[in-house]
Motif scaffolding. Structure first.
Motif, mmCIF file in Angstrom:
data_model
loop_
_atom_site.group_PDB
_atom_site.id
_atom_site.type_symbol
_atom_site.label_atom_id
_atom_site.label_comp_id
_atom_site.label_asym_id
_atom_site.label_seq_id
_atom_site.Cartn_x
_atom_site.Cartn_y
_atom_site.Cartn_z
ATOM 1 N N TYR A 22 -3.509 -4.318 0.817
ATOM 2 C CA TYR A 22 -4.150 -4.550 2.104
ATOM 3 C C TYR A 22 -3.244 -4.170 3.262
ATOM 4 C CZ TYR A 22 -8.407 -6.149 4.279
ATOM 5 O OH TYR A 22 -9.615 -6.170 4.926
ATOM 6 N N ASN A 23 -1.905 -4.163 3.033
ATOM 7 C CA ASN A 23 -1.039 -3.761 4.144
ATOM 8 C C ASN A 23 -1.220 -2.284 4.495
ATOM 9 O OD1 ASN A 23 0.520 -2.416 2.182
ATOM 10 N ND2 ASN A 23 2.263 -3.802 2.358
ATOM 11 N N THR A 24 -1.609 -1.457 3.510
ATOM 12 C CA THR A 24 -1.912 -0.062 3.826
ATOM 13 C C THR A 24 -3.191 0.039 4.640
ATOM 14 O OG1 THR A 24 -0.725 0.824 1.918
ATOM 15 C CG2 THR A 24 -2.478 2.188 2.821
ATOM 16 N N VAL A 25 -4.161 -0.817 4.338
ATOM 17 C CA VAL A 25 -5.376 -0.861 5.153
ATOM 18 C C VAL A 25 -5.021 -1.242 6.584
ATOM 19 C CG1 VAL A 25 -7.610 -1.980 5.490
ATOM 20 C CG2 VAL A 25 -6.842 -1.412 3.178
ATOM 21 N N TRP A 26 -4.224 -2.301 6.751
ATOM 22 C CA TRP A 26 -3.825 -2.714 8.098
ATOM 23 C C TRP A 26 -3.112 -1.573 8.827
ATOM 24 C CZ3 TRP A 26 -1.541 -7.725 5.720
ATOM 25 C CH2 TRP A 26 -2.539 -8.707 5.635
ATOM 26 N N THR A 27 -2.192 -0.915 8.118
ATOM 27 C CA THR A 27 -1.473 0.195 8.734
ATOM 28 C C THR A 27 -2.427 1.285 9.190
ATOM 29 O OG1 THR A 27 0.441 -0.229 7.307
ATOM 30 C CG2 THR A 27 0.346 1.909 8.387
ATOM 31 N N SER A 28 -3.410 1.607 8.350
ATOM 32 C CA SER A 28 -4.309 2.732 8.625
ATOM 33 C C SER A 28 -5.279 2.459 9.765
ATOM 34 C CB SER A 28 -5.097 3.094 7.360
ATOM 35 O OG SER A 28 -6.039 2.084 7.025
ATOM 36 N N ILE A 29 -5.566 1.173 10.034
ATOM 37 C CA ILE A 29 -6.475 0.863 11.147
ATOM 38 C C ILE A 29 -5.708 0.279 12.343
ATOM 39 C CG2 ILE A 29 -8.452 0.575 9.612
ATOM 40 C CD1 ILE A 29 -8.183 -2.459 9.928
ATOM 41 N N PHE A 30 -4.368 0.297 12.236
ATOM 42 C CA PHE A 30 -3.477 -0.129 13.324
ATOM 43 C C PHE A 30 -3.745 -1.567 13.749
ATOM 44 C CE2 PHE A 30 -4.355 4.492 13.711
ATOM 45 C CZ PHE A 30 -3.104 4.964 13.339
#
Length: 446
Positions: free
Chosen positions: A80-88
């Protein structure tokens, strides 16, 4: 990169031959760009599309520093941290990279206009920096995502308390969704020999997180006979928490959102399952401004119905805002709510009367220290805990993989093939694999 891949696929390349391989000047990586952090401004979180922000491109190979290793990445996975990163959200990760870059001359490498993301990997050591003695080129490894400096006393009892503790690939650069990754050598652990590259890559972050949050003395300190409420029990975190509860003699009460997910829990061995959509719990009003204690009570009654009248000893909490009030309510007197992440919102609300007057405890839990990560990986290697991969994407489709996780369209973990040309490669112990094949594949195709 082809020479490197050929050496890995050969399966018998000597360490000295790996050490003599020429390192590439650049490599493929999944990145977000600093000049695009405002691209989703004005959109609701759900409408922000990782396929637009995640780029697969060539980036320069970073300089190798003391105590570090370059790893050829065969596979990685989405967290989920990659999701957070990708949507800033909740903030741009470039702030993390800027702060890390100010720490030393060496860490300046991380402060770039692009961020190579990803906090999981399985692969092969290519090269090590000065001072590394444990790992040699050619060694097959996985990596946990704890990055620490340990130059201050705070972290020497529990490395998660190091003031410079960071999550690799989220708060540092050069992450695992790439053909090469840069890690600290103390992030490396042996690759479980009975698993494929994509299976071995997938547990890293979530398995270690679940171990600390539920089993470790730093988290729930679960014991035999405990009733453990597990939200999202077939998901990335919950799938491991369910296994740890069963493996440790506890009784998981699994909360899921569909019958398919309920069936996965039963296949893991769980008997007490709540389909929250079927029960139609409405902990909040339609405006999302107030919670309904009657729904907490209805939820607690369902739990008691399943457990034979017993309340919950430990709640494995990670949804956050949507569920936290209910979690506090249903925990037994003197029980524990362990919390990490907040995928439904960070501003938790609960009725403190049910906490304070009943001597319940809220324990925060964030990833795991090196020892906890090693123990969690050891259990994977022993075949006592199993990976939860449901499907894998090639690196070129990393945006779609992240979107699946963003919209909760996945089960367990979503793998990403980096250098690995196809699924199913990397198994070294076929005899052990045969013993656990059913458990390894129980999330597949659901």
């Amino acid at each position: 990169m082809q020479n490197i891949l050929d050496a890995i696929l050969a399966g018998d390349t000597a360490s000295e031959d790996f050490a003599n391989l020429q390192l590439p000047e650049s490599y493929r990586a999944a990145t977000v760009h600093k000049d695009e952090v405002d691209m989703f401004e004005g959109l609701a979180s759900r409408d922000k599309d990782p396929r637009k922000s995640l780029h697969v491109e060539e980036v320069a190979l970073p300089e190798l520093g003391p105590g570090e290793a370059l790893v050829a990445v065969m596979a990685s996975a989405i967290n989920y941290n990659t999701v957070w990163t990708s949507i800033f959200e909740p903030v741009s990760t470039f702030g993390f990279l800027e702060r890390y870059g100010r720490l030393s001359e060496l860490t300046k490498r991380h402060d770039l206009p692009y961020h190579v993301v990803g906090s999981d990997l399985s692969g092969v050591v290519l090269a090590t920096g000065p001072g590394v003695t444990k790992w040699k080129p050619g060694t097959e490894v996985v990596a946990h995502c704890l990055s620490v400096e340990l130059e201050e006393p705070d972290g020497h009892d529990d490395t998660m308390l190091d003031p410079q503790q960071r999550i690799w690939g989220f708060e540092t650069n050069f992450g695992g969704l790439a053909d090469v990754a840069l890690v600290k050598s103390n992030q490396l652990m042996p690759k479980p020999a009975h698993l494929t590259w994509e299976e071995a890559a997938s547990p890293g972050l979530v398995n270690s997180t679940a171990y600390r949050q539920l089993v470790s003395k730093n988290g729930g300190a679960m014991k035999q006979g405990d009733n453990v409420l597990i939200w999202g029990a077939s998901g990335g975190l919950g799938g491991f928490a369910t296994q740890y509860a069963l493996n440790g003699g506890a009784t998981p009460v699994c909360v899921v959102s569909s019958e398919d997910k309920a069936e996965i829990c039963r296949k893991m061995g769980a008997e007490l399952v709540i389909n929250r959509n079927e029960e139609d719990y409405r902990f909040w009003n339609e405006e999302g401004t107030a919670q309904d204690p009657k729904e907490w009570k209805r939820f607690g009654s369902k739990i008691r119905e399943l457990t034979g009248g017993e309340d919950i000893d430990i709640v494995f909490e990670h949804p956050g805002r949507e569920t936290f009030g209910a979690s506090v309510y249903v925990t037994r007197k003197g029980g524990t709510i362990t919390t990490c992440a907040s995928t439904s919102g960070y501003m938790h609300e609960y009725d403190n009367r049910y906490l304070w007057m009943n001597l319940k405890r809220i324990i925060s839990s964030h990833f795991a220290n090196y020892r906890e990560s090693w123990e969690a990986n050891r259990l994977i290697a022993q075949g006592k805990i199993h990976p939860t991969v449901s499907r894998s994407y090639p690196l070129e489709e990393v945006g779609q993989a992240a979107l699946d996780v963003h919209h909760n369209k996945h089960q367990g973990k979503v793998g990403v093939l980096c250098l690995a040309p196809e699924e199913g490669l990397g198994v070294r112990d076929t005899e052990m694999r045969a013993k656990h094949e059913t458990a390894i594949n129980r999330f597949r195709g659901v």
